[in-house]
Design a protein around this motif. Structure first.
Motif, short mmCIF file in Angstrom:
data_model
loop_
_atom_site.label_atom_id
_atom_site.label_comp_id
_atom_site.label_asym_id
_atom_site.label_seq_id
_atom_site.Cartn_x
_atom_site.Cartn_y
_atom_site.Cartn_z
N HIS A 1 20.90 129.57 -17.94
CA HIS A 1 21.48 128.68 -18.96
C HIS A 1 20.65 127.42 -19.21
O HIS A 1 20.89 126.69 -20.17
CB HIS A 1 22.93 128.31 -18.59
N ARG A 2 19.62 127.18 -18.37
CA ARG A 2 18.79 125.99 -18.61
C ARG A 2 17.70 126.27 -19.64
O ARG A 2 16.67 125.59 -19.66
CB ARG A 2 18.19 125.51 -17.29
N THR A 3 17.92 127.25 -20.48
CA THR A 3 16.94 127.62 -21.51
C THR A 3 16.65 126.42 -22.41
O THR A 3 17.56 125.83 -22.98
CB THR A 3 17.49 128.78 -22.37
N VAL B 1 23.02 132.63 -26.58
CA VAL B 1 22.40 131.57 -25.75
C VAL B 1 23.33 130.35 -25.72
O VAL B 1 23.62 129.82 -24.64
CB VAL B 1 21.01 131.18 -26.31
N ASN B 2 23.82 129.93 -26.88
CA ASN B 2 24.65 128.72 -26.94
C ASN B 2 25.94 128.88 -26.14
O ASN B 2 26.41 127.94 -25.51
CB ASN B 2 24.98 128.35 -28.40
N LYS B 3 26.47 130.10 -26.16
CA LYS B 3 27.70 130.37 -25.42
C LYS B 3 27.48 130.13 -23.91
O LYS B 3 28.31 129.51 -23.25
CB LYS B 3 28.10 131.84 -25.65
N GLU B 4 26.32 130.57 -23.44
CA GLU B 4 26.02 130.40 -22.00
C GLU B 4 25.78 128.93 -21.67
O GLU B 4 26.22 128.45 -20.63
CB GLU B 4 24.76 131.21 -21.63
N VAL B 5 25.08 128.23 -22.56
CA VAL B 5 24.79 126.81 -22.32
C VAL B 5 26.11 126.04 -22.27
O VAL B 5 26.33 125.22 -21.38
CB VAL B 5 23.86 126.25 -23.44
N GLU B 6 27.00 126.33 -23.22
CA GLU B 6 28.30 125.64 -23.29
C GLU B 6 29.15 125.97 -22.05
O GLU B 6 29.78 125.08 -21.47
CB GLU B 6 29.01 126.08 -24.59
N ALA B 7 29.15 127.23 -21.64
CA ALA B 7 29.95 127.64 -20.47
C ALA B 7 29.45 126.88 -19.23
O ALA B 7 30.25 126.40 -18.41
CB ALA B 7 29.84 129.14 -20.25
N ALA B 8 28.13 126.72 -19.10
CA ALA B 8 27.56 126.02 -17.95
C ALA B 8 27.94 124.54 -18.00
O ALA B 8 28.26 123.92 -16.98
CB ALA B 8 26.04 126.18 -17.94
N LEU C 1 7.29 129.59 -17.25
CA LEU C 1 7.24 130.09 -15.87
C LEU C 1 7.98 129.16 -14.91
O LEU C 1 8.56 129.60 -13.93
CB LEU C 1 5.80 130.29 -15.42
N TYR C 2 7.96 127.86 -15.22
CA TYR C 2 8.64 126.89 -14.34
C TYR C 2 10.14 127.11 -14.28
O TYR C 2 10.82 126.62 -13.39
CB TYR C 2 8.39 125.45 -14.84
N ASN C 3 10.67 127.82 -15.29
CA ASN C 3 12.13 128.00 -15.36
C ASN C 3 12.60 129.32 -14.78
O ASN C 3 13.73 129.74 -15.01
CB ASN C 3 12.61 127.90 -16.82
N PHE C 4 11.70 130.00 -14.05
CA PHE C 4 12.08 131.26 -13.42
C PHE C 4 12.50 131.03 -11.98
O PHE C 4 11.93 130.20 -11.27
CB PHE C 4 10.90 132.25 -13.44
#
Ligand code: SAM
Length: 301
Positions: A255-257, A279-286, A126-129
């Protein structure tokens, strides 16, 4: 006496708290707010049987324009206003509370689980919403899209977005409204497929990459009921889902998953490898965007 705002929880009549039940049982009148959510596994009659009280359905018109009826004589008798979920989850009935205060009627809230916190059951913290948004059914000439900017703001800083989906109860067709006929359409509850298609339609129009077809999402169906179901996949997968009976919500990941969140979500992914890649694609793009921004700042100095 007291105007009680009582949360009913998410699914069955027994989800009411013991304190809530005791309060209902001593109330002279009991209203059930019946237009922002539904108790999935209970009818009005089921509630009446459990409470031993008549339950009056309060539609939007009664709550927004006829509140004097709800508040009538509440200085002298206890009145309950029941809300599915928590009375302060997503929709707040602030107007009614302000009017009660103006009339000197004490207000007491008895809380319960809400979609706003139970959504954590899918494994996202919930903290990451970020900001929660609502999505309404589009019409041919009316496609409100203010949610788009909110989702973009959330995703720019890596946060997840809880998307609540439209419910239409007691709506009149344009024709019946124009002719002043009090004939209502059957209730409609937005499903995940419609929500995802509408989100993609707005991205195609705005083209600011608030999200893409590949953005990882989780569908949240019938949360808190025995038929609860989560599906993890891309937004494009969500548009093809058969999400079934209401109620539904959708979470768009940021992306902060955290890796624990991903591990938990994989349980709900039909194609686990593809979900991990998304997921990894988004993390890497960020990460690359951050490096580029830092380099730009250095160049400016
Ligand atoms: C306006 S909000 C009302 C929230 C409610 N007062 C609460 O605290 O949970 C209604 C929307 O929340 C979402 N929702 C509520 N309960 C849900 C459930 N059990 N499962 C999935 N989504 C739910 C749906 O998108 C629904 O249209």
């Amino acid at each position: 006496m007291v105007l009680y705002f009582i949360g009913l929880g998410l699914s069955s009549p027994e989800d009411i708290s013991v304190r809530g039940l005791k309060a209902v049982q001593k109330c002279e009148r009991v209203y059930l707010e019946a237009y922002t959510s539904i108790l999935m596994a209970a009818s009005k009659e089921d509630l009446e049987q459990l409470y031993g009280r008549e339950v009056i359905l309060a539609d939007r018109e009664l709550v927004e324009s006829g509140s004097e009826q709800i508040l009538e004589n509440a200085q002298n008798v206890d009145v309950a206003f029941l809300v599915v979920g928590d009375p302060f989850g997503a929709t707040t009935h602030t107007d009614l509370i302000i009017r009660a205060r103006e009339l000197g009627i004490p207000v007491e809230t008895i809380h319960n689980a809400s979609v706003m916190n139970a959504v954590g059951a899918c494994g996202l913290q919930l903290y990451n919403f970020g900001q929660t948004v609502s999505l309404v059914f589009f019409m041919d000439n009316w496609k409100p899209s203010s949610f788009y900017d909110r989702i973009k703001e959330n995703r720019d800083i890596g946060l997840h977005t809880l998307v609540l989906l439209d419910i239409k109860v007691k709506e009149q067709s344009f024709e019946n409204m124009a002719r002043g006929r009090k004939i209502y359409e059957p209730p409609r509850y937005m499903n995940i497929e419609t929500a995802a298609s509408q989100l993609l339609e707005i991205e195609d129009m705005r083209q600011q990459s608030a999200y893409t077809r590949d953005t990882p999402c989780v569908s949240i169906s019938r949360l808190g009921s025995p038929q609860q179901k989560f599906v993890a996949g891309t937004l494009a997968d969500m548009a093809e889902l058969e999400s079934g009976e209401p109620l539904h919500s959708l979470v768009i990941l940021g992306h902060r998953t955290h890796e624990m969140e991903v591990e938990y979500l994989l349980e709900f992914a039909e194609d686990k490898e593809a979900f991990k890649v998304a997921v990894n694609k988004e993390v890497e793009a960020a990460r690359l965007a951050q490096i580029a921004a830092a380099e730009e700042e250095e160049d400016d100095d």
